[in-house]
Design a protein around this motif. Structure first.
Motif, short mmCIF file in Angstrom:
data_model
loop_
_atom_site.label_atom_id
_atom_site.label_comp_id
_atom_site.label_asym_id
_atom_site.label_seq_id
_atom_site.Cartn_x
_atom_site.Cartn_y
_atom_site.Cartn_z
N LEU A 65 -1.48 7.35 -1.87
CA LEU A 65 -0.41 6.45 -1.46
C LEU A 65 0.12 6.80 -0.07
O LEU A 65 0.40 5.91 0.74
CB LEU A 65 0.73 6.48 -2.49
N THR A 68 -2.45 5.63 2.35
CA THR A 68 -2.40 4.17 2.41
C THR A 68 -1.24 3.71 3.26
O THR A 68 -1.37 2.78 4.08
CB THR A 68 -2.29 3.58 0.99
N MET A 169 1.15 -1.26 -1.83
CA MET A 169 1.22 0.08 -2.41
C MET A 169 1.10 0.03 -3.93
O MET A 169 0.44 0.88 -4.55
CB MET A 169 2.53 0.75 -2.00
N THR A 172 -2.52 -0.53 -5.01
CA THR A 172 -3.28 0.69 -4.78
C THR A 172 -3.04 1.68 -5.90
O THR A 172 -3.98 2.23 -6.48
CB THR A 172 -2.89 1.32 -3.43
N MET A 173 -1.77 1.90 -6.23
CA MET A 173 -1.43 2.82 -7.32
C MET A 173 -1.99 2.33 -8.65
O MET A 173 -2.58 3.11 -9.42
CB MET A 173 0.09 2.95 -7.43
N ALA A 202 6.49 6.47 -4.54
CA ALA A 202 5.88 5.37 -3.79
C ALA A 202 6.94 4.62 -2.98
O ALA A 202 6.70 4.27 -1.81
CB ALA A 202 5.17 4.42 -4.75
N THR A 205 7.93 6.65 -0.02
CA THR A 205 6.84 6.64 0.95
C THR A 205 6.83 5.34 1.74
O THR A 205 6.66 5.34 2.98
CB THR A 205 5.48 6.83 0.24
#
Length: 241
Positions: A65, A68, A169, A172-173, A202, A205
Protein backbone atom coordinates in the motif's frame (compact mmCIF):
# COMPACT_ATOMS: atom_id res chain seq x y z
CA UNK A 1 -37.60 22.28 -9.44
CA UNK A 2 -38.45 20.48 -6.21
CA UNK A 3 -36.67 21.55 -3.00
CA UNK A 4 -36.73 19.48 0.17
CA UNK A 5 -36.96 20.79 3.75
CA UNK A 6 -33.19 21.32 3.86
CA UNK A 7 -33.15 23.41 0.70
CA UNK A 8 -31.57 20.67 -1.42
CA UNK A 9 -32.53 20.26 -5.05
CA UNK A 10 -34.08 16.79 -5.40
CA UNK A 11 -32.49 16.35 -8.83
CA UNK A 12 -29.11 17.05 -7.26
CA UNK A 13 -29.73 14.50 -4.53
CA UNK A 14 -30.75 11.91 -7.13
CA UNK A 15 -27.55 12.53 -9.08
CA UNK A 16 -25.49 12.11 -5.90
CA UNK A 17 -27.23 8.84 -5.10
CA UNK A 18 -26.71 7.51 -8.63
CA UNK A 19 -23.01 8.39 -8.34
CA UNK A 20 -22.84 6.20 -5.23
CA UNK A 21 -24.21 3.27 -7.22
CA UNK A 22 -21.48 3.84 -9.82
CA UNK A 23 -18.85 3.98 -7.08
CA UNK A 24 -20.03 0.72 -5.57
CA UNK A 25 -20.10 -1.00 -8.94
CA UNK A 26 -16.58 0.13 -9.79
CA UNK A 27 -15.33 -1.32 -6.49
CA UNK A 28 -17.40 -4.50 -6.70
CA UNK A 29 -15.32 -7.65 -7.09
CA UNK A 30 -17.87 -8.95 -9.61
CA UNK A 31 -16.68 -6.38 -12.17
CA UNK A 32 -14.59 -8.55 -14.56
CA UNK A 33 -11.37 -6.54 -14.60
CA UNK A 34 -8.92 -9.39 -13.97
CA UNK A 35 -7.62 -8.04 -10.66
CA UNK A 36 -7.97 -11.38 -8.91
CA UNK A 37 -5.56 -12.98 -11.39
CA UNK A 38 -2.71 -11.09 -9.74
CA UNK A 39 -1.12 -11.36 -6.30
CA UNK A 40 1.01 -8.18 -6.46
CA UNK A 41 4.13 -10.24 -5.84
CA UNK A 42 2.69 -12.11 -2.84
CA UNK A 43 2.99 -15.56 -4.42
CA UNK A 44 6.67 -15.00 -5.19
CA UNK A 45 7.22 -13.54 -1.71
CA UNK A 46 5.75 -16.69 -0.13
CA UNK A 47 7.96 -18.98 -2.18
CA UNK A 48 10.98 -16.82 -1.31
CA UNK A 49 9.93 -17.13 2.39
CA UNK A 50 9.66 -13.38 2.77
CA UNK A 51 6.04 -13.95 3.79
CA UNK A 52 5.37 -17.07 5.84
CA UNK A 53 2.71 -16.12 8.41
CA UNK A 54 -0.26 -13.80 8.93
CA UNK A 55 2.10 -11.41 10.74
CA UNK A 56 4.43 -11.27 7.75
CA UNK A 57 1.39 -10.89 5.51
CA UNK A 58 0.18 -7.78 7.33
CA UNK A 59 3.59 -6.16 6.98
CA UNK A 60 3.71 -7.13 3.29
CA UNK A 61 0.30 -5.60 2.56
CA UNK A 62 1.22 -2.37 4.32
CA UNK A 63 4.39 -2.13 2.24
CA UNK A 64 2.41 -2.79 -0.94
CA UNK A 65 0.00 0.00 0.00
CA UNK A 66 2.84 2.39 0.80
CA UNK A 67 4.47 1.63 -2.55
CA UNK A 68 1.13 2.01 -4.33
CA UNK A 69 0.56 5.38 -2.68
CA UNK A 70 3.95 6.83 -3.58
CA UNK A 71 4.23 5.36 -7.08
CA UNK A 72 0.71 5.05 -8.48
CA UNK A 73 -1.58 7.49 -6.66
CA UNK A 74 -0.02 10.45 -8.52
CA UNK A 75 -1.15 8.86 -11.80
CA UNK A 76 -4.66 8.24 -10.46
CA UNK A 77 -4.85 11.82 -9.19
CA UNK A 78 -3.57 13.47 -12.38
CA UNK A 79 -5.81 11.36 -14.65
CA UNK A 80 -8.80 12.17 -12.44
CA UNK A 81 -8.16 15.92 -12.47
CA UNK A 82 -7.82 16.14 -16.28
CA UNK A 83 -9.78 13.24 -17.84
CA UNK A 84 -9.02 13.83 -21.50
CA UNK A 85 -7.27 11.86 -24.25
CA UNK A 86 -4.04 13.85 -24.42
CA UNK A 87 -3.43 13.86 -20.68
CA UNK A 88 -4.29 10.17 -20.41
CA UNK A 89 -1.85 9.21 -23.20
CA UNK A 90 0.90 11.30 -21.59
CA UNK A 91 0.37 9.65 -18.19
CA UNK A 92 0.27 6.16 -19.66
CA UNK A 93 3.55 6.63 -21.52
CA UNK A 94 5.21 8.05 -18.42
CA UNK A 95 4.09 5.13 -16.26
CA UNK A 96 5.27 2.67 -18.92
CA UNK A 97 8.74 4.20 -18.59
CA UNK A 98 8.53 4.34 -14.78
CA UNK A 99 7.61 0.73 -13.96
CA UNK A 100 10.85 -1.14 -13.49
CA UNK A 101 10.03 -4.84 -13.67
CA UNK A 102 8.49 -6.64 -16.61
CA UNK A 103 6.03 -8.71 -14.56
CA UNK A 104 4.55 -5.67 -12.83
CA UNK A 105 4.46 -3.69 -16.06
CA UNK A 106 2.58 -6.44 -17.93
CA UNK A 107 0.19 -6.93 -15.01
CA UNK A 108 -0.59 -3.22 -14.92
CA UNK A 109 -1.26 -3.14 -18.68
CA UNK A 110 -3.39 -6.28 -18.55
CA UNK A 111 -5.57 -5.02 -15.70
CA UNK A 112 -5.88 -1.57 -17.21
CA UNK A 113 -6.93 -2.89 -20.62
CA UNK A 114 -9.54 -5.14 -19.00
CA UNK A 115 -10.86 -2.31 -16.83
CA UNK A 116 -11.17 0.07 -19.79
CA UNK A 117 -12.94 -2.59 -21.86
CA UNK A 118 -15.51 -3.15 -19.11
CA UNK A 119 -15.93 0.54 -18.28
CA UNK A 120 -16.43 1.51 -21.93
CA UNK A 121 -19.30 -0.99 -22.11
CA UNK A 122 -20.86 -0.33 -18.70
CA UNK A 123 -20.55 3.42 -18.14
CA UNK A 124 -22.33 4.73 -21.23
CA UNK A 125 -22.62 8.16 -19.60
CA UNK A 126 -18.90 8.59 -20.33
CA UNK A 127 -18.59 8.07 -24.14
CA UNK A 128 -14.97 9.26 -24.06
CA UNK A 129 -14.01 5.88 -22.55
CA UNK A 130 -15.18 4.06 -25.67
CA UNK A 131 -13.51 6.67 -27.87
CA UNK A 132 -10.17 6.26 -26.08
CA UNK A 133 -10.34 2.48 -26.30
CA UNK A 134 -11.20 2.54 -29.99
CA UNK A 135 -8.53 5.16 -30.73
CA UNK A 136 -5.66 3.28 -29.12
CA UNK A 137 -6.71 -0.36 -29.39
CA UNK A 138 -4.26 -2.26 -31.57
CA UNK A 139 -1.77 0.58 -31.63
CA UNK A 140 1.41 0.85 -29.61
CA UNK A 141 0.87 4.43 -28.57
CA UNK A 142 -0.39 3.51 -25.09
CA UNK A 143 -0.17 0.41 -22.91
CA UNK A 144 -3.44 0.92 -20.95
CA UNK A 145 -1.77 0.93 -17.54
CA UNK A 146 -4.18 0.41 -14.67
CA UNK A 147 -3.60 3.51 -12.50
CA UNK A 148 -4.21 6.18 -15.18
CA UNK A 149 -7.14 4.16 -16.59
CA UNK A 150 -8.70 4.01 -13.12
CA UNK A 151 -8.19 7.73 -12.56
CA UNK A 152 -9.61 8.51 -16.00
CA UNK A 153 -12.75 6.45 -15.36
CA UNK A 154 -13.25 8.06 -11.97
CA UNK A 155 -12.83 11.54 -13.42
CA UNK A 156 -15.30 10.92 -16.25
CA UNK A 157 -17.93 9.36 -14.00
CA UNK A 158 -17.87 12.15 -11.43
CA UNK A 159 -15.63 10.92 -8.63
CA UNK A 160 -13.60 13.55 -6.81
CA UNK A 161 -9.84 13.02 -6.60
CA UNK A 162 -9.80 12.04 -2.92
CA UNK A 163 -12.42 9.34 -3.42
CA UNK A 164 -10.60 8.06 -6.50
CA UNK A 165 -7.30 7.70 -4.65
CA UNK A 166 -8.90 5.99 -1.64
CA UNK A 167 -10.77 3.66 -3.98
CA UNK A 168 -7.53 2.71 -5.73
CA UNK A 169 -5.89 1.89 -2.41
CA UNK A 170 -8.95 -0.13 -1.39
CA UNK A 171 -8.96 -2.35 -4.48
CA UNK A 172 -5.21 -2.90 -4.09
CA UNK A 173 -5.67 -4.02 -0.49
CA UNK A 174 -8.70 -6.13 -1.41
CA UNK A 175 -6.90 -7.95 -4.20
CA UNK A 176 -3.77 -8.73 -2.15
CA UNK A 177 -5.86 -10.07 0.73
CA UNK A 178 -7.93 -12.13 -1.71
CA UNK A 179 -4.72 -13.61 -3.12
CA UNK A 180 -3.53 -14.45 0.41
CA UNK A 181 -6.80 -16.30 1.04
CA UNK A 182 -6.48 -18.37 -2.12
CA UNK A 183 -2.85 -19.15 -1.25
CA UNK A 184 -4.08 -20.52 2.12
CA UNK A 185 -2.04 -18.02 4.07
CA UNK A 186 -5.12 -16.77 5.89
CA UNK A 187 -8.74 -17.91 6.12
CA UNK A 188 -11.78 -15.91 4.97
CA UNK A 189 -12.63 -14.72 8.49
CA UNK A 190 -9.01 -13.87 9.24
CA UNK A 191 -8.82 -12.00 5.94
CA UNK A 192 -11.79 -9.84 6.92
CA UNK A 193 -10.25 -9.08 10.30
CA UNK A 194 -6.94 -8.24 8.63
CA UNK A 195 -8.60 -5.89 6.16
CA UNK A 196 -10.34 -4.04 9.00
CA UNK A 197 -7.07 -3.74 10.93
CA UNK A 198 -5.16 -2.37 7.96
CA UNK A 199 -7.83 0.17 6.95
CA UNK A 200 -6.64 2.89 9.38
CA UNK A 201 -3.06 2.42 8.13
CA UNK A 202 -4.28 2.70 4.54
CA UNK A 203 -6.15 5.91 5.34
CA UNK A 204 -3.10 7.44 7.01
CA UNK A 205 -1.00 6.44 4.00
CA UNK A 206 -3.44 8.04 1.57
CA UNK A 207 -3.50 11.26 3.58
CA UNK A 208 0.28 11.38 3.55
CA UNK A 209 0.75 10.85 -0.19
CA UNK A 210 -2.45 11.99 -1.93
CA UNK A 211 -2.76 14.80 -4.49
CA UNK A 212 0.84 14.66 -5.69
CA UNK A 213 2.04 15.24 -9.23
CA UNK A 214 3.54 12.45 -11.33
CA UNK A 215 6.90 14.19 -11.09
CA UNK A 216 6.87 13.22 -7.41
CA UNK A 217 6.14 9.52 -8.00
CA UNK A 218 8.69 7.09 -6.58
CA UNK A 219 9.09 3.60 -5.13
CA UNK A 220 9.42 2.98 -1.41
CA UNK A 221 9.82 -0.81 -1.47
CA UNK A 222 12.39 -1.90 -4.09
CA UNK A 223 12.56 -5.37 -2.53
CA UNK A 224 8.89 -5.95 -3.36
CA UNK A 225 9.55 -4.81 -6.91
CA UNK A 226 12.45 -7.26 -7.19
CA UNK A 227 10.42 -10.14 -5.76
CA UNK A 228 7.51 -9.49 -8.11
CA UNK A 229 9.95 -9.46 -11.01
CA UNK A 230 10.93 -13.03 -10.10
CA UNK A 231 7.35 -14.27 -10.38
CA UNK A 232 7.72 -15.52 -13.95
CA UNK A 233 10.63 -17.76 -12.85
CA UNK A 234 8.58 -19.70 -10.29
CA UNK A 235 8.38 -23.44 -11.02
CA UNK A 236 4.64 -23.45 -10.34
CA UNK A 237 2.33 -20.52 -9.87
CA UNK A 238 -1.34 -19.77 -9.38
CA UNK A 239 -1.32 -16.09 -10.31
CA UNK A 240 -0.12 -14.06 -13.29
CA UNK A 241 1.92 -11.73 -11.11
Amino acid sequence: MEIDDKGTDNNERTADHLLQWTQWQLLDSILPTGGFAHSYGLEAAIQARIVSSPQNLKSFIIQVLENTATLLLPFVHCANKSPDIDNYAKLDKLLEATLTNEVGRKASASQGAALLRVAASVFSEAPLLRKIRESFMGSREVSFHHAPVFGLICGLTGFDSGTSQRAYMFITMRDVISAATRLNLVGPLGASVLQHEIAPVAEETVRRWMDRSVEEAFQTAPLLDTVQGCHSYLFSRLFCS
